[in-house]
Scaffold this active site. Structure first.
Site, mmCIF file in Angstrom:
data_model
loop_
_atom_site.group_PDB
_atom_site.id
_atom_site.type_symbol
_atom_site.label_atom_id
_atom_site.label_comp_id
_atom_site.label_asym_id
_atom_site.label_seq_id
_atom_site.Cartn_x
_atom_site.Cartn_y
_atom_site.Cartn_z
ATOM 1 N N ASP A 34 -103.842 -1.388 3.673
ATOM 2 C CA ASP A 34 -103.080 -2.329 4.497
ATOM 3 C C ASP A 34 -103.291 -3.751 3.969
ATOM 4 O OD1 ASP A 34 -102.269 -0.181 5.981
ATOM 5 O OD2 ASP A 34 -103.573 -0.576 7.696
ATOM 6 N N ARG A 37 -95.867 13.614 16.167
ATOM 7 C CA ARG A 37 -96.952 12.632 16.247
ATOM 8 C C ARG A 37 -96.373 11.223 16.171
ATOM 9 N NH1 ARG A 37 -100.302 10.024 12.261
ATOM 10 N NH2 ARG A 37 -102.309 9.469 13.167
ATOM 11 N N HIS A 68 -101.992 4.348 0.824
ATOM 12 C CA HIS A 68 -101.819 2.891 0.696
ATOM 13 C C HIS A 68 -103.026 2.200 1.316
ATOM 14 C CE1 HIS A 68 -100.584 3.788 4.804
ATOM 15 N NE2 HIS A 68 -100.917 2.532 5.101
ATOM 16 N N HIS A 101 -105.603 5.044 2.749
ATOM 17 C CA HIS A 101 -105.385 6.046 3.792
ATOM 18 C C HIS A 101 -103.955 6.550 3.745
ATOM 19 C CE1 HIS A 101 -104.605 2.039 5.478
ATOM 20 N NE2 HIS A 101 -103.710 2.609 6.274
HETATM 21 O O1 LIG Z 1 -99.943 6.938 11.414
HETATM 22 C C1 LIG Z 1 -101.050 6.788 10.913
HETATM 23 O O2 LIG Z 1 -102.030 7.470 11.216
HETATM 24 C C2 LIG Z 1 -101.270 5.747 9.846
HETATM 25 C C3 LIG Z 1 -100.342 4.552 9.929
HETATM 26 C C4 LIG Z 1 -100.596 3.545 8.862
HETATM 27 O O3 LIG Z 1 -101.474 3.678 8.055
HETATM 28 C C5 LIG Z 1 -99.748 2.339 8.770
HETATM 29 O O4 LIG Z 1 -98.790 2.197 9.555
HETATM 30 O O5 LIG Z 1 -100.050 1.491 7.893
HETATM 31 FE FE LIG Z 2 -101.856 1.807 6.937
#
Ligand SMILES: O=C(O)CCC(=O)C(=O)O
Ligand SMILES: [Fe+2]
Length: 350
Positions: A229, A297, A227, A287
């Protein structure tokens, strides 16, 4: 209610895309969570992501990071390591609660905040190996009280302090990255509200806590699907467990690059709104997050947006570079994203 919260009210999510799996009691990957190989793509490659020391940023380096990568590490950011440590402890505390407790703070279908799967789950057939907790200023204490009726003060204090730090840092960063295009503080006054002389101070933001539990078959699972942001920019704390991957903008074929955690560092991800404001120069890079077999994690993503109802559009357009996008508000953009997801940006092309 903020306009962002109102927007989510108008775009309810299906019930089956809200309550995550009870990961602690799942020892094999269920069919619902098995992703196909083309979706997962080959092993990620490694290329060093730019590192920007933001106490003395080099303009050209910063601009290059935004134009060629859309993602970079920041150091010397001033956020106390003890606060980052506390945020991580509180996230682990929350997500380690048994399911019957987490469910007490579950997000309702038309709500934007609380516990549940990430909202982008509704755009994919398969489910992700993750759970989340979304926070906006007004929702924090209400949800924390549901989780810990007598013991929520510490969680709330840490998250409030973190949001305050993130707000200041995100304003600094917006000024810095847009400044690298030659835009002056005066030109940015409307966008970054705490600059002296600004007319409004109602910039909007929200904090997304993500949890990726230990996974029995990480090669077939997806933590967070690809996605971009929707923010101006996102500040990501990812502790020291790898998992974030970005799409390689330089390669013809889509390949993924792992963004290895840096001790004490934070990751900045350029959002779709920065892509629009920079007239397409800054990349809002695709990403995703992958999972692993041994470590739980957690990550905290702070999405920084412009003031409510503010019309934004390309700021660097001129006669040689006509505007590529029409003017819009963040609310309008989020509404498009809520229905068109990764195709939203193209809807605003001139
Ligand atoms: O947890 C991650 O490394 C990415 C999180 C992410 O891209 C988001 O919350 O939009
Ligand atoms: Fe993100």
């Amino acid at each position: 209610m903020s306009s962002v919260a109102q927007l989510f009210k108008n775009n309810p999510v299906n019930h089956d895309r809200i309550i995550p799996l009870d990961f602690t009691n799942t020892k094999t990957l269920p069919e619902s969570h098995v992703w196909s190989t083309p979706e997962l793509e080959p092993e990620p490659m490694t290329r060093p992501i730019p590192v920007i020391n933001i106490s003395s940023p080099e303009k050209a380096l910063l601009r290059h990071a935004c134009e060629e990568w859309g993602v970079f590490h920041i150091t010397d950011h001033g956020v106390p390591p003890s606060l980052l440590h506390n945020v991580e402890c509180q996230m682990k505390r929350l997500f380690s609660l048994p399911m019957h407790r987490k469910i007490l703070a579950v997000r309702s279908p038309d709500e934007s905040t609380g516990y549940g799967m990430v909202r982008i789950s509704m755009f994919y057939d398969k489910l992700m190996w993750s759970e989340g907790f979304s926070i906006m200023d007004f929702s924090l204490r209400r949800h924390a009280t549901l989780l810990w009726p007598d013991d929520h003060a510490e969680f709330c204090n840490v998250m409030e302090e973190y949001q305050k730090e993130m707000k200041d840092l995100s304003h600094r960063l917006v000024r810095m990255v847009m400044g690298s295009l030659g835009l002056t503080h005066k030109e940015l006054r409307w966008l970054v509200p705490n600059i002296t002389g600004s007319r409004t101070n109602s910039s909007q933001s929200f904090l997304q806590l993500n949890s990726y539990p230990v996974c029995p078959d990480p090669g077939l699972a997806m933590g967070l699907a690809p996605h971009t942001d929707s923010s101006l920019l996102t500040i990501l704390y990812q502790g020291n467990i790898p998992g974030l991957e970005i799409q390689n903008l330089q390669a013809e074929k889509s390949r993924w690059i792992g963004v290895e955690p840096m001790e004490g560092g934070l990751v900045v991800i350029m959002g779709d709104l920065s892509h629009i404001i920079s007239n397409g120069r800054f990349k809002s890079t695709m990403h995703r997050a992958v999972v692993n077999k041994t470590h739980h994690r957690v990550s905290a993503a702070y999405f920084s947006g412009p003031p409510k109802n503010l019309q934004i559009g390309p700021l660097t357009a001129d006669t040689d570079h006509p505007p590529l996008y029409r003017r819009l508000t963040w609310e309008e953009y989020l509404a498009a994203k809520a229905t068109h997801f990764n195709k939203a940006l193209t809807l605003f092309r001139c």
